[in-house]
Design a protein around this motif. Structure first.
Motif, PDB file in Angstrom:
ATOM      1  N   SER A 190     -59.809 -26.415 -17.460  1.00  8.54           N
ATOM      2  CA  SER A 190     -60.536 -27.541 -16.879  1.00  8.54           C
ATOM      3  C   SER A 190     -61.512 -27.002 -15.845  1.00  8.54           C
ATOM      4  O   SER A 190     -61.179 -26.146 -15.026  1.00  8.54           O
ATOM      5  CB  SER A 190     -59.573 -28.570 -16.287  1.00  8.54           C
ATOM      6  N   CYS A 191     -62.742 -27.493 -15.929  1.00  7.41           N
ATOM      7  CA  CYS A 191     -63.824 -27.022 -15.078  1.00  7.41           C
ATOM      8  C   CYS A 191     -63.548 -27.401 -13.623  1.00  7.41           C
ATOM      9  O   CYS A 191     -63.250 -28.559 -13.325  1.00  7.41           O
ATOM     10  CB  CYS A 191     -65.136 -27.633 -15.550  1.00  7.41           C
ATOM     11  N   GLY A 192     -63.621 -26.415 -12.729  1.00  5.62           N
ATOM     12  CA  GLY A 192     -63.347 -26.667 -11.327  1.00  5.62           C
ATOM     13  C   GLY A 192     -64.390 -27.541 -10.669  1.00  5.62           C
ATOM     14  O   GLY A 192     -64.158 -28.121  -9.610  1.00  5.62           O
ATOM     15  N   SER A 193     -65.556 -27.649 -11.315  1.00  3.01           N
ATOM     16  CA  SER A 193     -66.646 -28.395 -10.716  1.00  3.01           C
ATOM     17  C   SER A 193     -66.660 -29.859 -11.160  1.00  3.01           C
ATOM     18  O   SER A 193     -66.822 -30.764 -10.350  1.00  3.01           O
ATOM     19  CB  SER A 193     -67.955 -27.692 -11.076  1.00  3.01           C
ATOM     20  N   CYS A 194     -66.440 -30.107 -12.472  1.00  2.00           N
ATOM     21  CA  CYS A 194     -66.527 -31.495 -12.954  1.00  2.00           C
ATOM     22  C   CYS A 194     -65.245 -31.963 -13.626  1.00  2.00           C
ATOM     23  O   CYS A 194     -65.117 -33.131 -13.976  1.00  2.00           O
ATOM     24  CB  CYS A 194     -67.701 -31.651 -13.919  1.00  2.00           C
ATOM     25  N   GLY A 195     -64.291 -31.061 -13.835  1.00  2.00           N
ATOM     26  CA  GLY A 195     -63.039 -31.452 -14.463  1.00  2.00           C
ATOM     27  C   GLY A 195     -63.106 -31.513 -15.980  1.00  2.00           C
ATOM     28  O   GLY A 195     -62.110 -31.802 -16.640  1.00  2.00           O
ATOM     29  N   LYS A 208     -69.925 -21.076 -20.126  1.00  2.83           N
ATOM     30  CA  LYS A 208     -70.538 -22.152 -19.357  1.00  2.83           C
ATOM     31  C   LYS A 208     -69.765 -23.436 -19.618  1.00  2.83           C
ATOM     32  O   LYS A 208     -69.325 -23.659 -20.741  1.00  2.83           O
ATOM     33  CB  LYS A 208     -71.950 -22.365 -19.921  1.00  2.83           C
ATOM     34  N   CYS A 209     -69.627 -24.277 -18.614  1.00  5.43           N
ATOM     35  CA  CYS A 209     -69.056 -25.602 -18.849  1.00  5.43           C
ATOM     36  C   CYS A 209     -70.093 -26.418 -19.622  1.00  5.43           C
ATOM     37  O   CYS A 209     -71.237 -26.522 -19.194  1.00  5.43           O
ATOM     38  CB  CYS A 209     -68.714 -26.292 -17.526  1.00  5.43           C
ATOM     39  N   PRO A 210     -69.721 -26.991 -20.778  1.00  4.81           N
ATOM     40  CA  PRO A 210     -70.714 -27.723 -21.580  1.00  4.81           C
ATOM     41  C   PRO A 210     -71.175 -29.016 -20.913  1.00  4.81           C
ATOM     42  O   PRO A 210     -72.185 -29.583 -21.304  1.00  4.81           O
ATOM     43  CB  PRO A 210     -69.974 -28.019 -22.890  1.00  4.81           C
ATOM     44  N   PHE A 211     -70.436 -29.478 -19.888  1.00  3.30           N
ATOM     45  CA  PHE A 211     -70.790 -30.756 -19.264  1.00  3.30           C
ATOM     46  C   PHE A 211     -71.665 -30.594 -18.033  1.00  3.30           C
ATOM     47  O   PHE A 211     -72.616 -31.325 -17.832  1.00  3.30           O
ATOM     48  CB  PHE A 211     -69.504 -31.530 -18.911  1.00  3.30           C
ATOM     49  N   CYS A 212     -71.345 -29.598 -17.173  1.00  4.20           N
ATOM     50  CA  CYS A 212     -72.105 -29.485 -15.928  1.00  4.20           C
ATOM     51  C   CYS A 212     -72.802 -28.135 -15.792  1.00  4.20           C
ATOM     52  O   CYS A 212     -73.390 -27.845 -14.770  1.00  4.20           O
ATOM     53  CB  CYS A 212     -71.190 -29.728 -14.731  1.00  4.20           C
ATOM     54  N   SER A 213     -72.746 -27.292 -16.826  1.00 12.74           N
ATOM     55  CA  SER A 213     -73.400 -25.974 -16.823  1.00 12.74           C
ATOM     56  C   SER A 213     -72.860 -25.011 -15.778  1.00 12.74           C
ATOM     57  O   SER A 213     -73.478 -24.000 -15.483  1.00 12.74           O
ATOM     58  CB  SER A 213     -74.919 -26.101 -16.648  1.00 12.74           C
ATOM     59  N   ASN A 214     -71.704 -25.343 -15.212  1.00 15.62           N
ATOM     60  CA  ASN A 214     -71.046 -24.428 -14.285  1.00 15.62           C
ATOM     61  C   ASN A 214     -70.686 -23.139 -15.035  1.00 15.62           C
ATOM     62  O   ASN A 214     -70.215 -23.187 -16.165  1.00 15.62           O
ATOM     63  CB  ASN A 214     -69.763 -25.127 -13.790  1.00 15.62           C
ATOM     64  N   ASN A 215     -70.988 -21.977 -14.413  1.00 10.69           N
ATOM     65  CA  ASN A 215     -70.631 -20.711 -15.057  1.00 10.69           C
ATOM     66  C   ASN A 215     -69.240 -20.284 -14.620  1.00 10.69           C
ATOM     67  O   ASN A 215     -68.958 -20.220 -13.436  1.00 10.69           O
ATOM     68  CB  ASN A 215     -71.625 -19.622 -14.664  1.00 10.69           C
TER      69      ASN A 215
END
Ligand SMILES: [Zn+2]
Ligand SMILES: [Zn+2]
Length: 351
Positions: A68-73, A86-93
């Protein structure tokens, strides 16, 4: 599992490694940070849970992992070997730390020196030079699929001991008024010695075709650096899934082959050389683990796979693009017609 994220200390944006400046750069506020300083001072707090599931599409049971992405979940899905994405939702690397630490910690990395724009323009001119490829290959959404990926490599050092015995001959011939003479001298030639090799590379990824990785060589290893996770930000990266024990025979057989040729080449000045007894054995060997930068575009079209790949350090590329018959007609027919018309006119004038 702990995730390394690259949040910009100034604005919170997702930073990426910039091949031009060789620094971590925030695309939102343009802040830049030295890779080593940033990773040492910013340890990510977020964690991801790997959930083993089975991919049903392929029918093969390749385990997939969900973090789970630490930035957007949002859910980030990776394969077993993919450790930077990359997170496909918020582009967090994010980098899954466990895939590049402990037994999986690379010794070295060659950072990307070419940008994605470099890869895109190389690809575009490659497609433009081949006017016969189907138009789909020049479409923007297709070109956007070009990905920068760090490919795992084993680098082997070894010393080969060589011992060889050759039979060699020298011929001389002359004649006088009565006879024609030939003289053959026989030699037994011995060679013994060692030859050392440094950092002979073998790719350590099942997914990468061996011949493709060989054709992207050479990489400039003088620019190789100690591994740091900061270089992975914004790029895909795989951990090795072929062990050093499995790969070493490929490296050693290349070294043995070279040693055998090098020693045989010192047996010179004879008219014939025949090996009688030649042995080559490895005296000692060691290995290091490194990540190499590669841009890849993998396409399937009309049921076939096509590949474009570029060395992310030097810009050398290899490609295999299809040929479109419809495009060939468009391109050649006007030319052929024009030529026929000219011939016709010429004929008319000379008759
Ligand atoms: Zn920023
Ligand atoms: Zn996210």
């Amino acid at each position: 599992m702990a995730l390394q994220e690259y949040e910009c200390p100034a604005c919170g944006g997702a930073m990426e490694f910039n091949p031009k400046t060789q620094k971590l750069k925030c695309p939102y506020c343009d802040s830049e940070f030295d890779v080593k300083d940033y990773v040492a001072n910013h340890n990510s707090s977020s964690t991801g849970t790997p959930t083993e599931s089975t991919s049903s599409e392929t029918g093969e049971s390749e385990p997939l992992f969900i973090y789970s992405c630490g930035s957007c979940g949002g859910e980030i899905i990776t394969t077993e070997s993919l450790g930077s994405t990359k997170c496909p939702f918020c582009s967090n690397n994010i980098v899954v730390k466990e895939k590049f630490t402990g037994e999986f910690k690379p010794d070295y990395i060659i950072p990307f020196a070419k940008t994605k724009e470099d890869a895109v323009s190389t690809y575009k001119s490659y497609v433009a030079e081949r006017k016969l490829v189907p138009p789909v290959f020049a479409e923007k959404n297709h070109i956007d699929e070009i990905r920068g990926i760090y490919v795992p490599f084993w680098l082997y050092d070894a010393t080969e001991h060589f011992s060889g015995e050759y039979k060699a001959t020298k011929h001389r011939s002359w004649s006088d008024s009565r006879y024609y003479y030939t003289e053959t001298k026989y030699y037994s030639v011995l060679r013994e010695g060692t030859e050392s090799f440094k950092q002979v590379p073998v790719d350590a990824s099942k997914e990468m075709p061996d011949d493709l990785m060989d054709s992207l060589e050479p990489f400039d290893r003088s620019k190789m650096l100690s591994f740091n996770m900061g270089y992975l930000a914004g790029f895909l990266a795989n951990k090795y899934n072929v062990s050093s024990e499995e790969s070493i025979s490929r490296a050693l057989s290349r070294m043995e082959h070279t040693t055998t040729i090098d020693f045989q080449q010192t047996v010179s000045g004879y008219d014939s050389v025949t090996p009688v007894n030649v042995t080559c054995s490895t005296v000692n060997s060691s290995h290091k683990y490194a990540l190499y930068p590669v841009y890849i575009l993998n396409t399937s079209w009309n049921g076939q796979n096509y590949l474009f790949a570029m060395n992310g350090q030097t810009g050398k590329f290899v490609g295999k693009l299809p040929f479109s018959f419809t495009q060939a007609l468009k391109y050649y027919i006007p030319f052929a017609l024009g030529f026929t018309a000219l011939a016709y006119i010429a004929m008319f004038f000379f008759m």
